[in-house]
Design an enzyme around this catalytic site. Structure first.
Site, PDB file in Angstrom:
ATOM      1  N   THR A 220       0.835  -1.208   0.000  1.00 44.35           N
ATOM      2  CA  THR A 220       0.000   0.000   0.000  1.00 44.35           C
ATOM      3  C   THR A 220       0.870   1.258   0.000  1.00 44.35           C
ATOM      4  OG1 THR A 220      -1.790  -1.090   1.163  1.00 44.35           O
ATOM      5  CG2 THR A 220      -1.572   1.259   1.562  1.00 44.35           C
ATOM      6  N   ILE A 249     -13.071  -5.160   1.808  1.00 44.70           N
ATOM      7  CA  ILE A 249     -12.502  -3.819   1.931  1.00 44.70           C
ATOM      8  C   ILE A 249     -11.514  -3.845   3.100  1.00 44.70           C
ATOM      9  CG2 ILE A 249     -13.021  -1.369   2.350  1.00 44.70           C
ATOM     10  CD1 ILE A 249     -14.339  -2.412  -0.208  1.00 44.70           C
ATOM     11  N   ASP A 251      -8.395  -1.712   5.578  1.00 41.85           N
ATOM     12  CA  ASP A 251      -8.395  -0.589   6.529  1.00 41.85           C
ATOM     13  C   ASP A 251      -8.134   0.761   5.866  1.00 41.85           C
ATOM     14  OD1 ASP A 251      -5.794  -1.713   5.970  1.00 41.85           O
ATOM     15  OD2 ASP A 251      -4.981  -0.293   7.415  1.00 41.85           O
ATOM     16  N   THR A 271      -0.282   0.624   6.844  1.00 45.54           N
ATOM     17  CA  THR A 271      -0.135  -0.466   5.870  1.00 45.54           C
ATOM     18  C   THR A 271       0.058  -1.773   6.635  1.00 45.54           C
ATOM     19  OG1 THR A 271       1.282  -1.445   4.184  1.00 45.54           O
ATOM     20  CG2 THR A 271       2.338   0.134   5.666  1.00 45.54           C
ATOM     21  N   GLY A 272      -0.610  -2.793   6.189  1.00 45.27           N
ATOM     22  CA  GLY A 272      -0.469  -4.067   6.890  1.00 45.27           C
ATOM     23  C   GLY A 272      -1.711  -4.905   6.706  1.00 45.27           C
ATOM     24  N   HIS A 273      -1.874  -5.877   7.545  1.00 42.81           N
ATOM     25  CA  HIS A 273      -3.013  -6.791   7.450  1.00 42.81           C
ATOM     26  C   HIS A 273      -4.277  -6.074   7.938  1.00 42.81           C
ATOM     27  CE1 HIS A 273      -4.548 -11.153   8.129  1.00 42.81           C
ATOM     28  NE2 HIS A 273      -5.315 -10.426   7.344  1.00 42.81           N
TER      29      HIS A 273
HETATM   30  N1  ASP Z   1      -3.731  -2.514   4.613  1.00 42.95           N
HETATM   31  C1  ASP Z   1      -4.033  -2.967   3.287  1.00 42.95           C
HETATM   32  C2  ASP Z   1      -5.269  -3.801   3.335  1.00 42.95           C
HETATM   33  O1  ASP Z   1      -5.440  -4.572   4.253  1.00 42.95           O
HETATM   34  C3  ASP Z   1      -2.966  -3.775   2.684  1.00 42.95           C
HETATM   35  C4  ASP Z   1      -1.638  -3.113   2.654  1.00 42.95           C
HETATM   36  O2  ASP Z   1      -1.278  -2.366   3.547  1.00 42.95           O
HETATM   37  O3  ASP Z   1      -0.888  -3.315   1.687  1.00 42.95           O
HETATM   38  O4  ASP Z   1      -6.053  -3.720   2.429  1.00 42.95           O
END
Ligand code: ASP
Length: 356
Positions: A220, A249, A251, A271-273
């Site tokens: 992201t 969808i 975060d 950015t993350g899960h």
């Molecule tokens: N946070 C984003 C999501 O879960 C993924 C990402 O950070 O790359 O959609």
């Protein structure tokens, strides 16, 4: 000798008259006030970006790839910072920096977005203005060339905060934003990544395929900026997570989860899960810890990323800055594309854990 004497006398007389002349004095005083006002208004400017956290290890990167990422991050930083330097509002800087990353296939946003289980690109994005706490977001869109611009338009041109799918696309079209064929977002490497995840899914269970894929990079992009007037803006844009399904969808477009800004405390882009970031209300929690627990930006950020998210099982990180221009970029994965620029520092970019 006499000539020199008269010359100095004339010069002295001139300065005396000039000093007594009220118009000259006023002009000098005005200038002094102007400079003073400028000094009062002109706060520190600062910009921080990320290009995603995830399993990003030095040993898995070629020298060329490493250099390419650093160059693109620097380009985004410089574009955003140039806006701030020219006196533009923080939001302009956020948009400028994010659009460069959306247009690059290196990141999981815009071109280069990851694929859904059905082999599509569904994009999410959000912006928030820390002065007014206005916000805009789009979710699950497939034909808007710049999702971050669409999020801005939702904020500026509609009474709503979030729009999704075809409705958001219709709105973007009506606002004159560029629409593209969904093919525009295609990259072979992301498509191949989907095939690998699917293969692994066949072998293992579904959730493992989504989360633990060994070379999964979230990717992201996000930016937080502080302008000379002390206003903070934040934005995030993403393709979400590889192999997502059923209109999932993340975060990023959820205000308070992946994106947040409030001049009183800080601006955040995560950015993350995403599922964990939503359930932990990560972006707002940084602001809340500062506001209600009196924590510093760094203390709040470290507690969330290295303690709370880890205990919860959420991998990832975020970038944030406060009204004094302090920056933090914590992450609990092996890497996070990231960088910042402020008055003291020319663009500084980092990728791996062991850099600072
Ligand atoms: N946070 C984003 C999501 O879960 C993924 C990402 O950070 O790359 O959609």
């Amino acid at each position: 000798m006499k000539k020199t004497y008269y010359y100095y006398l004339a010069l002295l007389l001139f300065f005396f008259i000039a000093a007594c002349d009220p118009t000259t004095r006023e002009a000098t005083e005005d200038r002094a006030i102007e400079t003073e006002e400028k000094e009062i208004k002109q706060g520190p400017i600062s910009l921080v970006i990320h290009g995603g956290a995830g399993t990003i290890k030095r040993e898995n990167m070629t020298e060329e790839q490493d250099a390419e990422y650093r160059a693109k991050l620097s380009e985004a930083l410089e574009a955003g910072y140039a806006k701030l330097e020219s006196g533009a509002p923080a939001m302009d800087a956020v948009i400028a920096a994010i659009q460069i990353m959306e247009e690059s296939p290196l990141f999981n946003a815009g071109v280069g977005a990851v694929f859904t289980n059905e082999g599509k690109n569904e994009l999410d994005a959000a912006v928030m203005d820390g002065k007014t706490r206005d916000a805009g977001a789009v979710a699950g869109v497939s034909t808007i060339k710049s999702p971050i611009l669409a999020a801005l338009s939702v904020m500026d041109d509609s009474p709503h905060v979030m729009m999704s799918g075809t409705g958001a696309e219709q709105f973007a079209g009506e606002q004159g934003l560029e629409l593209v064929d969904p093919e525009y977002f295609f990259t072979q490497s992301r498509y191949d990544a989907l095939q690998r995840v699917k293969k692994r899914e066949e072998e293992k269970d579904r959730s493992a395929a989504l989360v633990d894929f060994p070379d999964s990079k979230f990717g992201t992009v996000g930016c937080v900026a502080l302008d000379k007037d002390g206003n903070i803006a934040a934005g995030t844009s993403t393709g979400g997570m590889t192999n997502k399904r059923y209109g999932r969808i993340g975060d990023a477009p959820i205000i308070a989860a992946g994106t947040y800004a409030d001049n009183e405390t800080c601006g955040v882009s995560a950015t993350g899960h995403g599922e964990y970031f939503i359930r932990s209300v990560v972006a707002y929690d940084v602001a809340a810890k500062m506001k209600y627990a009196g924590m510093s930006l760094d203390a709040a950020a470290n507690k969330i990323v290295y303690e709370e998210l880890v205990e919860f099982g959420g991998s990832g990180g975020f970038i944030a800055l406060d009204k004094a221009g302090n920056i933090t970029m914590p992450f609990n994965t092996s890497g996070m594309y990231r960088g910042y620029m402020n008055e003291k520092d020319s663009p500084k970019v980092f990728i791996y854990k062991d850099e600072e």
